[in-house]
Design an enzyme around this catalytic site. Structure first.
Site, mmCIF file in Angstrom:
data_model
loop_
_atom_site.group_PDB
_atom_site.id
_atom_site.type_symbol
_atom_site.label_atom_id
_atom_site.label_comp_id
_atom_site.label_asym_id
_atom_site.label_seq_id
_atom_site.Cartn_x
_atom_site.Cartn_y
_atom_site.Cartn_z
ATOM 1 N N MET A 190 0.844 -1.201 0.000
ATOM 2 C CA MET A 190 0.000 0.000 0.000
ATOM 3 C C MET A 190 0.880 1.252 0.000
ATOM 4 S SD MET A 190 -3.431 -0.917 2.065
ATOM 5 C CE MET A 190 -2.828 -0.624 3.713
ATOM 6 N N HIS B 87 9.275 -3.553 3.436
ATOM 7 C CA HIS B 87 8.810 -3.749 2.052
ATOM 8 C C HIS B 87 9.990 -4.075 1.127
ATOM 9 C CE1 HIS B 87 5.602 -0.867 3.541
ATOM 10 N NE2 HIS B 87 4.876 -1.845 3.064
HETATM 11 O O1 PAF Z 1 -0.114 -5.771 3.550
HETATM 12 C C1 PAF Z 1 -0.535 -4.858 2.813
HETATM 13 O O2 PAF Z 1 0.134 -3.850 2.579
HETATM 14 C C2 PAF Z 1 -1.916 -4.969 2.196
HETATM 15 O O3 PAF Z 1 -2.804 -5.577 3.069
HETATM 16 C C3 PAF Z 1 -1.905 -5.685 0.833
HETATM 17 C C4 PAF Z 1 -1.449 -7.132 0.946
HETATM 18 C C5 PAF Z 1 -1.003 -4.937 -0.128
HETATM 19 C C6 PAF Z 1 -3.319 -5.696 0.251
HETATM 20 O O4 PAF Z 1 -3.813 -4.409 0.091
#
Ligand code: PAF
Length: 282
Positions: free
Chosen positions: A30, A37
């Site tokens: 997101m 990330h």
């Molecule tokens: O973990 C996240 O950032 C969100 O829940 C995802 C998996 C991208 C789904 O919107």
């Protein structure tokens, strides 16, 4: 790294990758990216020839009164970090692109049982929103592998079940939690913490670690959890849940060995989650 916003362009580039026989790795996010990330991107790099990241703040997984509007949108900084980490393609659609007919009557994916309780208990509908958007992204990108963080332990379990039930030919790779030097699990929501709250936040992992040692040493689970709730309260957290589950999120039974200690707490207005894997004594 290319950034695409539209589905036809995405399909064209992915088609070219497939024609060249390249293995595609997907990292759904997101945005507001941090080292957690980037560890997903690095893992995807090791398992695939090309890495496709997505950034989409999915309204469907936010409940009424949650932080959808406040959720940080930092596209330019995210693009720079993804590029530096070796991501090949970023898909960053708008809400209208992914949900052109609106969200009111949208077909949705529900993953029963594993999405109930824990975060699913305190955030009704949250995992339906996650399962729906992840299915949509799987369908659009058709990756060979997809990486998700273990911090969102229940989300990872929901996605594994979704992939098994719907026969998505995708290998799901869980990536260990990335922590700050003081132990706090990295999360985009940590940015909401005041300086005072940020100083208190690492107590969550410290308390979970103390509990893990107590349970692994044979302390009765109920007593340890009761003491954990008191410790969380004394450290300034408002506990949402503190639970010990089997590693597959089923109940702990006499034969359970691999287990997971999961907590969600509020610190001021910020909701923090964390978990620790542990081995139960025989
Ligand atoms: O973990 C996240 O950032 C969100 O829940 C995802 C998996 C991208 C789904 O919107």
């Amino acid at each position: 790294m290319r950034t695409l916003q539209e589905i036809p362009e995405l399909r064209k580039v992915l088609g070219e990758y497939r024609q060249r026989g390249l293995r595609i790795g997907l990292v759904p996010t997101m945005g507001n990216l941090h080292a957690g990330h980037l560890a997903l991107v690095e893992t995807a790099r090791r398992h695939a020839d090309v890495v496709v990241a997505t950034i989409f703040v999915n309204p469907l997984q936010f409940g009424a009164g949650e932080d959808l509007d406040a959720y940080p949108r930092t596209l330019a900084a995210d693009q720079a970090q993804l590029e530096a980490t070796g991501c090949d393609l970023l898909f960053a659609p708008t809400v209208t692109t992914l949900y052109p007919h609106g969200m009111d009557n949208l077909s949705q994916v529900r993953v029963p049982v594993v999405s109930e309780g824990l975060c699913g208990g305190s955030r009704p509908g949250h995992f339906d929103g996650v399962a729906t958007v992840v299915s949509l992204l799987f369908h659009l990108v058709q990756p060979d592998i997809a990486c998700f963080g273990e911090k969102d332990y229940q989300q990872l379990a929901v996605i594994r079940k979704l992939v098994a039930d719907l026969h998505f030919p995708i290998e799901i790779i869980g990536v260990p939690i990335v922590r700050a030097a003081d132990g706090l699990a990295l999360s985009s929501r940590n940015g909401y913490l005041s300086a005072d709250e940020r100083a208190k936040a690492p107590q969550l992992q410290r308390i979970l670690t103390t509990l893990r040692h107590a349970i692994e040493a044979g302390d009765p689970i109920a007593t340890a959890l009761e003491s954990g709730l008191k410790q969380l309260g004394a450290a300034g957290f408002e506990p949402d849940y503190l639970e010990l589950r089997a590693a597959d999120l089923g109940p702990v039974t006499a034969t359970t060995r691999e287990a997971v200690l999961l907590a969600a707490v509020r610190l001021g207005t910020t909701r923090l989650i964390d978990n620790l894997i542990l081995t139960l004594p025989r």
